[in-house]
Design a protein around this motif. Structure first.
Motif, PDB file in Angstrom:
ATOM      1  N   ILE A   1      -9.812   6.212   0.018  1.00 38.59           N
ATOM      2  CA  ILE A   1      -9.179   4.927  -0.304  1.00 38.59           C
ATOM      3  C   ILE A   1      -9.422   4.540  -1.755  1.00 38.59           C
ATOM      4  CG2 ILE A   1      -9.062   2.460   0.271  1.00 38.59           C
ATOM      5  CD1 ILE A   1     -10.093   3.096   3.018  1.00 38.59           C
ATOM      6  N   ASP A   2      -8.353   4.085  -2.392  1.00 36.75           N
ATOM      7  CA  ASP A   2      -8.485   3.492  -3.723  1.00 36.75           C
ATOM      8  C   ASP A   2      -7.820   2.111  -3.649  1.00 36.75           C
ATOM      9  OD1 ASP A   2      -9.032   3.100  -6.347  1.00 36.75           O
ATOM     10  OD2 ASP A   2      -7.734   4.689  -7.123  1.00 36.75           O
ATOM     11  N   HIS A   3      -8.393   1.163  -4.343  1.00 34.37           N
ATOM     12  CA  HIS A   3      -7.860  -0.201  -4.289  1.00 34.37           C
ATOM     13  C   HIS A   3      -7.219  -0.603  -5.611  1.00 34.37           C
ATOM     14  CE1 HIS A   3      -9.843  -1.208  -0.516  1.00 34.37           C
ATOM     15  NE2 HIS A   3     -10.898  -0.579  -0.966  1.00 34.37           N
TER      16      HIS A   3
ATOM     17  N   GLY B   1       0.826  -1.197   0.000  1.00 30.16           N
ATOM     18  CA  GLY B   1       0.000   0.000   0.000  1.00 30.16           C
ATOM     19  C   GLY B   1       0.860   1.245   0.000  1.00 30.16           C
ATOM     20  N   MET B   2       0.211   2.340  -0.291  1.00 25.60           N
ATOM     21  CA  MET B   2       0.898   3.628  -0.301  1.00 25.60           C
ATOM     22  C   MET B   2      -0.044   4.655   0.303  1.00 25.60           C
ATOM     23  SD  MET B   2       2.785   3.278  -3.978  1.00 25.60           S
ATOM     24  CE  MET B   2       3.622   1.707  -4.314  1.00 25.60           C
ATOM     25  N   HIS B   3       0.484   5.444   1.236  1.00 23.76           N
ATOM     26  CA  HIS B   3      -0.335   6.460   1.899  1.00 23.76           C
ATOM     27  C   HIS B   3       0.234   7.845   1.610  1.00 23.76           C
ATOM     28  CE1 HIS B   3      -2.138   3.716   5.295  1.00 23.76           C
ATOM     29  NE2 HIS B   3      -2.039   3.074   4.155  1.00 23.76           N
ATOM     30  N   ALA B   4      -0.668   8.811   1.566  1.00 21.46           N
ATOM     31  CA  ALA B   4      -0.254  10.211   1.500  1.00 21.46           C
ATOM     32  C   ALA B   4      -1.100  10.987   2.495  1.00 21.46           C
ATOM     33  CB  ALA B   4      -0.454  10.776   0.092  1.00 21.46           C
TER      34      ALA B   4
ATOM     35  N   VAL C   1      -5.208   6.773   0.798  1.00 18.39           N
ATOM     36  CA  VAL C   1      -4.655   5.417   0.859  1.00 18.39           C
ATOM     37  C   VAL C   1      -4.889   4.710  -0.468  1.00 18.39           C
ATOM     38  CG1 VAL C   1      -4.891   3.148   1.955  1.00 18.39           C
ATOM     39  CG2 VAL C   1      -5.144   5.229   3.329  1.00 18.39           C
ATOM     40  N   VAL C   2      -3.841   4.102  -0.989  1.00 18.94           N
ATOM     41  CA  VAL C   2      -4.020   3.125  -2.064  1.00 18.94           C
ATOM     42  C   VAL C   2      -3.561   1.791  -1.516  1.00 18.94           C
ATOM     43  CG1 VAL C   2      -3.229   2.351  -4.321  1.00 18.94           C
ATOM     44  CG2 VAL C   2      -3.855   4.737  -3.970  1.00 18.94           C
ATOM     45  N   HIS C   3      -4.405   0.802  -1.680  1.00 20.36           N
ATOM     46  CA  HIS C   3      -4.221  -0.438  -0.949  1.00 20.36           C
ATOM     47  C   HIS C   3      -4.386  -1.605  -1.901  1.00 20.36           C
ATOM     48  CE1 HIS C   3      -5.703  -3.537   2.021  1.00 20.36           C
ATOM     49  NE2 HIS C   3      -4.549  -3.178   2.503  1.00 20.36           N
TER      50      HIS C   3
END
Lengths: 806, 305
Positions: A731-733, A646-649, A668-670
């Motif tokens: 959130i994006d997946h 994942g990547m958070h900003a 969040v991209v998870h």
């Protein structure tokens, strides 16, 4: 066709019960049980010279007092070191009750059992313990200095020393065109579930069996440990996990002293005994995590590509090492995240201190590793004047390189091999979500208004679904209802919902007809536990395999009954029917009836299954390779962990006057592979982010030099309220299925918390123009940092010590 | 976390409570809202022999407003005082400060007089009482006495109440004419005890220039601190540069560090928050003079909200 349930954001079937207060937690049980209270050490380090219980004996309602002298057999041995490792050079664990020395404030010395907890505490107060204080070792620095030792036979306070290296990192760094060094610190936090620990035990002297309930993340682990400690065969011990009010790692540790002392007392006294931990006890005698000091050396080229990375860190493991090296090993391996570091060397010391033990807390060493790596990448970007996201992209492992072998050994003793993931795609999604490319303009505009805003970025990879195995049992009742059991426990994850979704798809039935039981050794005695984001991967896969086994049998039995080929059958909405001929059908309950040849017909339905009706009269009613009933039991044992990422900003604003830190946006991209239930996954991410906000901005465990915890309450340990957590988490997946399990899933339980220290440090550094190198950070800390950096050109200051020019 | 044994008494009448307190004196603790006492009992940091529960004494449950100020009975909950329209009109600082007292559920149960008697230097209402020059009425078998706020707080968690005395009422003086108030605090989490909190009171002359500026502080000293900042800003217009107030205040305090904040950070916040409340109070005072606030009718003494 029945619509597919896996992938649907199904509401959690657990919630109505929990939300109306109908949950049954440990302390809701055993209302008539005697209660146990613990006398705990007020000293961080001391010899016990005498214990005088005389005055306590006068307390009305007292049933028993136990000290170390009352323990015998395996109970008198130290508690187990659960996860041995060759790098452990001095593995020490505590006794269930301190023998002659205490090594942290809160260590159990004596237990009192009385008619109720009030009276038990009265008696505890009257026990007089004489101590000879010893010098305490508090904090990583003191442990490293080793002027005093926690354990006399652990020189240097070193519990373990471990090195892994791929390539020649020192040479690669020396040869690199650019080099940096960083010194980083991260403090302790803790799981702090709303429900603390708790144990209830009941001994049946007629059957010589022990039944116990415990608020745990592993009922099978507790069962095995208690059986061993009490000298009982496993078959005489049942462990049941009631509703558990959160675990977050701390409840995987077992057996706690109370988990063996409560059943011991229940057996000795011949009546149920209960222990319910209070909040202060949880702070001082359960477990903490996260405390590390890190020294990083990195060599890189002008594009920001890392050529060599060398990490040396010192891990505070507290007074004992019951859970082995899991936390620092995870730090040392998961530090690499989605990146290829060139040559990599990591070396750590796991150090004893006179503080409560350190065991996995959600994230389990990853937050520290990600913090080390992401601070390093920000430093490289700062040094080279490059965009932080570009430096990350430069170092990414590419999708074409999957599976990617780092050449290291992971926490499960298996090679660290990433199974899948598309890091460039994840980063692209995150940059789009947060508006990365618009940031410089936004920040400049804000600065022009006197506002200080910062954008942080952090990426992680999380090994999830570790082995060795989990099992699943699926049974079709003659009512047509489906009973599912798995041995691992639930502490809020929504297993009943997610596992039911899986079974609904495998069997073609409605979720409403499925009942899932977890954590009850009577229903499923073989299991490991719920930790390491593993339940969906391991139990979910096992349950899917068990359901497939049942499905085969359903089709076989139904094929016989319907005189059709199993290949021609389908199961739709609980009916087995012939494809293309929906009229030729049979309910699953009827199939269940037929699967069990009966002598006695006890109701109308069972008449269909008596030995006069079913079966071939030339064959035994239950054939050689068959068994009665419609059930399946199977296990899933992964070859290796599966790696989610994942990547958070985060965008923060820091108040120029008060140094308060406000979260403006959290993105969040998870990627946890195939999503079983997006609602649950997002809930997990929300919860993790909330805990991450706590760990980054609020929570710390403050010991004074004497080893007294200064904030052992929710008044002073600042777990964030809803008012401190971002109102919305965007959130994006991405779904890159795992090739390692039948459902393509990866774990999601810990994800949200992993990058928080890193992402907030990155954002606050961006807002302030100087590097944040110690986390967590409070407004007071930020104020002091501003004063320290006053007068320097903040917006050009590098995070790192620059290497002297060669 | 279970209290040790205590006797529990719940008188219905004030006289009865006073008599009991006279009899039990040092061995008794008075229970009103219980928001501080019950945790202290549970953690066994306090172990009184007797708990004297005053929650049945209806005559102590009042908020009464008069031209001179607001009288608050010992059973009035924070929430009742916070929402009392009359109190808000007579002394707006009360509701402004009460909004910062912990969380709504705590304000629903906790009492303002109880909070004052508890004498926590991090609590809002003791500082407000001191800034406004209010008082506490105490009763014992020897009769009644009125204790000024300036003499009431002796140290952390220590008040001038005798062991045989029951605090029955707090009195908060009304907002003086041509005046305004403001309250600000910084807490680590919403509703926590403040790292630093400041209540400000400013009075303007007819030219909208500052004639009086005072501030009350919490969490920066062992007892609530009141500073007269008039010298720093006297004669300045309400919308002028008032930052000298903050400078004076931060030089005048000597806060202690704790696990949440360094002493220097607290001192810095004293300056920042002083400026914020003095500016806020000055603007409110100006509105009071120039706007329609001054004509607002005050409720009659003893009027029910």
């Amino acid at each position: 066709m029945t619509s597919r349930m896996v992938g649907q954001p199904v509401n959690r079937v657990e919630d109505p019960r929990l939300l109306v207060g109908a949950g049954r937690f440990l302390d809701d049980l055993g209302q008539d049980a005697a209660e146990l209270a613990v006398l705990r050490s007020p000293h961080a380090h001391a010899r016990i010279t005498d214990i005088d219980v005389t005055a306590a004996l006068e307390v009305q309602g007292l049933l028993a007092i136990y000290t170390y002298e009352d323990l015998s057999g395996p109970l008198a041995d130290p508690l187990p070191l659960l996860i041995p490792h060759p790098a452990i050079c001095a593995g020490r664990t505590q006794y269930a009750l301190a023998r002659d020395e205490v090594n942290y404030v809160g260590e159990a010395i004596a237990v009192v059992v009385a008619e109720n907890r009030y009276l038990a505490e009265d008696a505890v107060e009257r026990i007089v313990v004489s101590y000879r204080p010893l010098p305490p070792v508090v904090g990583v620095q003191a442990a490293r200095a080793a002027e005093h030792l926690v354990h006399e036979d652990a020189p240097g306070n070193v519990a373990a020393h471990f090195v892994q290296e791929v390539g020649d990192a020192a040479a690669a760094i020396a040869a690199a065109p650019f080099r940096l060094e960083l010194e980083l610190a991260i403090e302790r936090s803790a799981s702090t579930p709303l429900e603390g620990r708790g144990v209830l035990a009941q001994w049946d002297s007629d059957s010589q069996r022990l039944r116990m309930w415990t608020s745990t993340q592993t009922s099978t682990g507790v069962r095995a440990a208690v059986a061993a400690k009490l000298g009982l065969d496993l078959g005489r011990v049942e462990v049941i996990t009631p509703d558990v009010g959160g675990g977050f790692g701390v409840k995987i540790v077992h057996p706690w002293p109370e988990e063996v002392l409560v059943p011991m007392a229940a057996r000795a006294l011949g009546r149920p005994v209960k222990f319910t931990e209070d909040r202060r006890e949880h702070f001082i005698s359960a477990a903490h995590e996260r405390g590390q000091l890190q020294h990083i050396e990195v060599g890189f080229d002008a594009t920001g590509r890392i050529l060599g990375l060398s990490v040396r860190f010192w891990h505070d493991n507290g007074a004992y090492l019951p859970y082995g090296l899991i936390v620092p090993i995870i730090t040392s391996t998961q530090l690499l995240g989605p990146y290829k570091p060139g040559a990599y060397r990591v070396e750590f010391d796991s150090l004893y201190t006179n503080t409560v033990i350190v065991t996995p807390y959600r994230g389990a060493g990853r937050p520290q590793g990600v913090y080390a790596m992401e601070r390093t990448l920000d430093a490289i970007a700062g040094e080279l004047g490059l965009d932080r996201s570009v430096v990350r992209a430069t170092n990414f492992i590419q999708p074409s390189e999957m599976p990617y072998d780092h050449g290291l050994i992971f926490q499960d003793g298996r090679p660290l091999v990433y199974d899948s993931g598309d890091f460039p795609a994840s980063l692209a999604k995150l940059k789009a979500l947060v508006g990365w490319d618009d940031w410089p303009a936004y920040q400049a505009a804000a600065r022009a208004q006197g506002r200080q805003v910062g954008l942080g970025l952090a990426c992680y990879v999380e090994g999830t679904g570790v082995g060795p195995y989990e099992g699943g049992h699926v049974q079709i009742e003659t009512s047509g209802r489906i009973k599912v059991a798995t041995g691992l426990t639930s502490q809020g994850q929504g297993h009943q919902t997610a596992f039911a979704q899986i079974v609904a798809d495998e069997l073609g039935v409605s979720m409403d007809d499925i009942e899932v039981v977890t954590g009850d050794t009577r229903r499923f005695p073989y299991a490991v536990g719920t930790f390491a984001s593993r339940a969906a991967v391991t139990s979910g896969s096992a349950i899917a395999l068990a359901a497939r086994m049942v499905r085969r049998k359903i089709l076989k039995v139904a094929a016989d009954a319907l005189e059709a080929d199993p290949e021609d059958l389908e199961i739709v909405e609980g009916m087995v029917r012939v494809k293309g001929a929906p009229g030729v059908a049979m309910a699953l309950g009827t199939v269940a009836v037929l699967s069990n040849p009966l002598r006695y017909a006890f109701d109308e339905a069972s008449k269909a299954a008596t030995q006069f009706v079913v079966g071939d009269s030339d064959l035994p009613p239950v054939n050689e390779d068959d068994e009665p009933g419609l059930e399946g039991r199977d296990y899933y044992s992964p070859l290796r962990s599966t790696f989610a990422n994942g990547m958070h900003a985060v965008i923060v604003e820091t108040d120029p006057e008060t140094a308060e830190i406000k979260i403006l946006r959290y993105c969040v991209v998870h990627d946890c592979g195939t999503l079983i239930n997006p609602l649950i996954v997002e809930g997990q991410v929300h919860g993790g982010v909330a805990q991450g906000v706590g760990g980054a901005l609020y929570e710390r465990l403050v010991y004074d030099d004497a080893g007294q915890l200064q904030n052992a309450s929710f008044m002073d340990f600042l777990m964030p309220y809803v008012s401190e957590v971002p109102e919305s988490i965007e959130i994006d997946h991405l779904e890159t299925p795992s090739p390692l399990n039948p459902l393509g899933i990866k774990g999601a339980g810990e994800a949200g918390v992993i990058p928080s220290a890193a992402v907030f440090a990155s954002a606050i550094s961006d807002a302030e123009g100087f590097a944040i190198t110690a986390m967590p950070i409070s407004p007071s800390d930020l104020f002091e940092l501003r004063r320290r950096h006053a007068g320097t050109d903040r917006h050009n200051e590098s995070i790192a010590k620059k290497e002297p020019t060669r | 976390m279970k209290p040790s044994a205590f006797d529990y008494r719940r008188p219905e009448q004030l006289d009865e409570a006073i008599d009991l307190l006279g009899e039990l004196g040092p061995d008794a603790k008075v229970l009103a809202g219980g928001q501080s006492l019950l945790p202290l009992l549970s953690m066994r940091l306090a172990a009184p022999k007797h708990l004297l529960d005053i929650n049945r004494i209806a005559q102590l449950d009042f908020v009464s407003c008069g031209a001179d100020g607001v009288r608050v009975g010992a059973l009035a909950r924070h929430a009742a005082l916070e929402r009392d329209a009359g109190a808000r009109a007579v002394q707006p600082l009360l509701s402004a400060a009460l909004a910062m007292v912990a969380h709504p559920t705590i304000r629903n149960r906790g009492t303002t007089v109880g909070s004052i008697v508890h004498a926590d230097p991090a609590a809002e209402m003791p500082a407000v009482l001191c800034l406004l020059g209010g008082s506490i009425t105490a009763m014992s078998t020897n009769g009644q006495r009125i204790i000024c706020a300036s003499e009431f707080f002796l140290g952390p968690l220590e008040s001038a109440l005798w062991e045989s005395e029951l605090a029955v009422e707090a009195f908060f003086p009304a907002l003086p004419p041509q005046s305004g108030t403001a309250f600000a605090e910084i807490s680590r989490r919403h509703g926590d005890y403040a790292v630093c909190g400041v209540a400000g009171l400013v009075t303007l002359d007819d030219d909208l220039r500052i004639s009086v500026a005072r501030a009350g502080y919490l969490s920066v000293s062992a007892t609530p601190l009141v500073l007269d900042l008039t010298d720093a800003v006297s004669g300045r217009t309400f919308d002028g540069d008032l930052s000298a107030a903050g400078g004076l205040a931060s030089a005048a305090v000597d806060p202690e560090p704790d696990i949440h904040a360094t002493a220097d950070y607290r001192r810095h916040l004293v300056g920042v928050l002083t400026n914020r409340v003095i500016v806020g109070a000055a603007h409110r005072a100006a509105r009071e003079i120039t706007g329609n606030g001054a004509t607002q009718a005050l409720p009659m003494p003893g009027a029910q909200p």
